[in-house]
Design a protein around this motif. Structure first.
Motif, PDB file in Angstrom:
ATOM      1  N   UNK A   1     -14.624   8.349   2.914  1.00 35.64           N
ATOM      2  CA  UNK A   1     -14.003   7.187   2.280  1.00 35.64           C
ATOM      3  C   UNK A   1     -12.588   7.540   1.824  1.00 35.64           C
ATOM      4  N   UNK A   2     -12.453   8.696   1.155  1.00 40.68           N
ATOM      5  CA  UNK A   2     -11.143   9.144   0.674  1.00 40.68           C
ATOM      6  C   UNK A   2     -10.157   9.345   1.817  1.00 40.68           C
ATOM      7  N   UNK A   3     -10.629   9.937   2.912  1.00 40.36           N
ATOM      8  CA  UNK A   3      -9.746  10.167   4.065  1.00 40.36           C
ATOM      9  C   UNK A   3      -9.309   8.847   4.703  1.00 40.36           C
ATOM     10  N   UNK A   4     -10.247   7.911   4.831  1.00 46.27           N
ATOM     11  CA  UNK A   4      -9.914   6.594   5.396  1.00 46.27           C
ATOM     12  C   UNK A   4      -8.891   5.874   4.518  1.00 46.27           C
ATOM     13  N   UNK A   5      -9.114   5.933   3.207  1.00 48.81           N
ATOM     14  CA  UNK A   5      -8.215   5.258   2.270  1.00 48.81           C
ATOM     15  C   UNK A   5      -6.810   5.869   2.335  1.00 48.81           C
ATOM     16  N   UNK A   6      -6.730   7.202   2.356  1.00 51.41           N
ATOM     17  CA  UNK A   6      -5.418   7.872   2.388  1.00 51.41           C
ATOM     18  C   UNK A   6      -4.705   7.649   3.717  1.00 51.41           C
ATOM     19  N   UNK A   7      -5.477   7.571   4.793  1.00 50.40           N
ATOM     20  CA  UNK A   7      -4.875   7.277   6.105  1.00 50.40           C
ATOM     21  C   UNK A   7      -4.200   5.905   6.068  1.00 50.40           C
ATOM     22  N   UNK A   8      -4.876   4.925   5.493  1.00 53.55           N
ATOM     23  CA  UNK A   8      -4.306   3.583   5.377  1.00 53.55           C
ATOM     24  C   UNK A   8      -3.117   3.586   4.415  1.00 53.55           C
TER      25      UNK A   8
ATOM     26  N   UNK B   1      -1.082   6.016   3.710  1.00 51.05           N
ATOM     27  CA  UNK B   1       0.081   6.658   4.344  1.00 51.05           C
ATOM     28  C   UNK B   1       0.771   5.735   5.345  1.00 51.05           C
ATOM     29  N   UNK B   2      -0.016   4.840   5.975  1.00 55.17           N
ATOM     30  CA  UNK B   2       0.588   3.868   6.898  1.00 55.17           C
ATOM     31  C   UNK B   2       1.465   2.867   6.155  1.00 55.17           C
ATOM     32  N   UNK B   3       1.106   2.591   4.891  1.00 52.56           N
ATOM     33  CA  UNK B   3       1.788   1.533   4.128  1.00 52.56           C
ATOM     34  C   UNK B   3       2.602   2.061   2.947  1.00 52.56           C
ATOM     35  N   UNK B   4       2.794   3.380   2.889  1.00 50.60           N
ATOM     36  CA  UNK B   4       3.457   3.974   1.726  1.00 50.60           C
ATOM     37  C   UNK B   4       4.836   3.373   1.463  1.00 50.60           C
ATOM     38  N   UNK B   5       5.536   3.004   2.530  1.00 52.99           N
ATOM     39  CA  UNK B   5       6.874   2.428   2.395  1.00 52.99           C
ATOM     40  C   UNK B   5       6.878   1.050   1.749  1.00 52.99           C
ATOM     41  N   UNK B   6       5.706   0.424   1.660  1.00 48.46           N
ATOM     42  CA  UNK B   6       5.610  -0.913   1.076  1.00 48.46           C
ATOM     43  C   UNK B   6       5.393  -0.878  -0.438  1.00 48.46           C
ATOM     44  N   UNK B   7       5.166   0.325  -0.980  1.00 46.42           N
ATOM     45  CA  UNK B   7       5.014   0.483  -2.422  1.00 46.42           C
ATOM     46  C   UNK B   7       6.362   0.794  -3.057  1.00 46.42           C
ATOM     47  N   UNK B   8       6.651   0.158  -4.189  1.00 42.50           N
ATOM     48  CA  UNK B   8       7.865   0.544  -4.925  1.00 42.50           C
ATOM     49  C   UNK B   8       7.796   2.031  -5.274  1.00 42.50           C
ATOM     50  N   UNK B   9       8.939   2.662  -5.373  1.00 48.48           N
ATOM     51  CA  UNK B   9       9.050   4.097  -5.650  1.00 48.48           C
ATOM     52  C   UNK B   9       8.176   4.527  -6.837  1.00 48.48           C
ATOM     53  N   UNK B  10       8.186   3.717  -7.909  1.00 48.99           N
ATOM     54  CA  UNK B  10       7.469   4.098  -9.137  1.00 48.99           C
ATOM     55  C   UNK B  10       5.960   3.832  -9.062  1.00 48.99           C
TER      56      UNK B  10
ATOM     57  N   UNK C   1       4.178   4.784  -6.159  1.00 47.34           N
ATOM     58  CA  UNK C   1       3.618   5.647  -5.115  1.00 47.34           C
ATOM     59  C   UNK C   1       2.748   6.732  -5.735  1.00 47.34           C
ATOM     60  N   UNK C   2       1.755   7.174  -4.971  1.00 50.55           N
ATOM     61  CA  UNK C   2       0.795   8.146  -5.486  1.00 50.55           C
ATOM     62  C   UNK C   2       1.389   9.544  -5.571  1.00 50.55           C
ATOM     63  N   UNK C   3       1.034  10.232  -6.648  1.00 51.89           N
ATOM     64  CA  UNK C   3       1.321  11.654  -6.792  1.00 51.89           C
ATOM     65  C   UNK C   3       0.006  12.366  -6.501  1.00 51.89           C
ATOM     66  N   UNK C   4      -0.085  13.024  -5.353  1.00 47.91           N
ATOM     67  CA  UNK C   4      -1.357  13.605  -4.917  1.00 47.91           C
ATOM     68  C   UNK C   4      -1.841  14.740  -5.825  1.00 47.91           C
ATOM     69  N   UNK C   5      -0.982  15.223  -6.729  1.00 51.99           N
ATOM     70  CA  UNK C   5      -1.390  16.248  -7.697  1.00 51.99           C
ATOM     71  C   UNK C   5      -1.997  15.626  -8.959  1.00 51.99           C
TER      72      UNK C   5
ATOM     73  N   UNK D   1      -4.527   9.566 -11.529  1.00 49.86           N
ATOM     74  CA  UNK D   1      -3.888   8.476 -10.775  1.00 49.86           C
ATOM     75  C   UNK D   1      -4.622   8.237  -9.459  1.00 49.86           C
ATOM     76  N   UNK D   2      -4.985   9.331  -8.784  1.00 47.35           N
ATOM     77  CA  UNK D   2      -5.698   9.212  -7.505  1.00 47.35           C
ATOM     78  C   UNK D   2      -7.056   8.538  -7.708  1.00 47.35           C
ATOM     79  N   UNK D   3      -7.755   8.927  -8.779  1.00 48.98           N
ATOM     80  CA  UNK D   3      -9.076   8.345  -9.062  1.00 48.98           C
ATOM     81  C   UNK D   3      -8.948   6.854  -9.374  1.00 48.98           C
ATOM     82  N   UNK D   4      -7.938   6.507 -10.168  1.00 42.84           N
ATOM     83  CA  UNK D   4      -7.727   5.098 -10.531  1.00 42.84           C
ATOM     84  C   UNK D   4      -7.416   4.267  -9.281  1.00 42.84           C
ATOM     85  N   UNK D   5      -6.584   4.813  -8.389  1.00 40.09           N
ATOM     86  CA  UNK D   5      -6.231   4.108  -7.152  1.00 40.09           C
ATOM     87  C   UNK D   5      -7.484   3.911  -6.292  1.00 40.09           C
ATOM     88  N   UNK D   6      -8.295   4.962  -6.173  1.00 38.22           N
ATOM     89  CA  UNK D   6      -9.542   4.871  -5.400  1.00 38.22           C
ATOM     90  C   UNK D   6     -10.477   3.808  -5.950  1.00 38.22           C
TER      91      UNK D   6
END
Length: 196
Positions: free
Chosen positions: A49-56, A58-67, A69-73, A77-82
């Motif tokens: 599930x996590x890999x599928x979500x991150x793949x999608x 990454x395809x749309x990362x440019x559509x998120x405002x700079x502030x 975007x996910x910080x993978x560290x 934040x990652x848990x909240x996004x999931x």
């Protein structure tokens, strides 16, 4: 005037990111639906599930405002996004979300100190969150939110509760941020549902 322009830019950016998250939810559903769900245990499914979500994402990362975007560290934040994506997925592929939580351990069971309300189921609303309505014996209406997986979530995801049916709902309260009102609101979050 400048403040008004900035306000509308903020609203537009927020609405746009909401649309992108819906697209990611749909694509994550499509990706996970290709998996053999019966052959995967819950931890393997969570990983896929996590890999599928991150793949999608990454395809749309440019559509998120700079502030936004996910910080993978940043695990929180990652848990909240999931959780946000999984909540949106309830609308498109409920069986996958149910399967994700199927084998959770006993820590997901209802806590003894959870509050509960008994009453008549009075429908649902999908807005900032998936909200159900219950009217108790005093004619008071309660709004309760689906935020996490719980044991009987399939009663909601599979629409197995009918209007005017008597149910008991266990919940805890937390302050959730509501983008439309731009503030935190004390919210009842469901931990279990029992049909009477």
């Amino acid at each position: 005037m400048r403040k008004i322009v900035l306000f509308f830019l903020f609203i537009s950016a927020h609405a746009f990111s909401q649309d992108v998250k819906e697209i990611i939810a749909k694509e994550t559903c499509e990706c996970t639906s290709k998996l053999d769900l019966d052959a995967l245990n819950s931890s393997d499914l969570e990983l896929k599930f996590g890999l599928c979500m991150l793949e999608s994402y990454n395809k749309h990362i440019g559509e998120f405002p700079e502030n936004q975007r996910l910080d993978f560290q940043d695990n929180a934040q990652m848990e909240k996004f999931g959780e946000e994506i999984a909540l949106k997925m309830l609308e498109f592929c409920t069986e996958i979300i149910s399967k994700l939580g199927e084998n959770h351990d006993d820590s997901d069971e209802v806590e003894k100190n959870d509050s509960s309300v008994k009453g008549i189921y009075n429908g649902f609303l999908i807005d900032a969150f998936y909200t159900i309505f219950i009217k108790d014996s005093n004619d008071k209406t309660f709004e309760l939110v689906v935020l996490d997986y719980f044991k009987n979530v399939n009663l909601i995801t599979n629409k197995l509760i009918e209007n005017s049916q008597e149910i008991e709902v266990y919940y805890y309260e937390a302050d959730l941020f509501y983008p439309k009102s731009n503030k935190f609101i004390s919210t009842k979050i469901i931990t279990d549902i029992i049909k009477k």
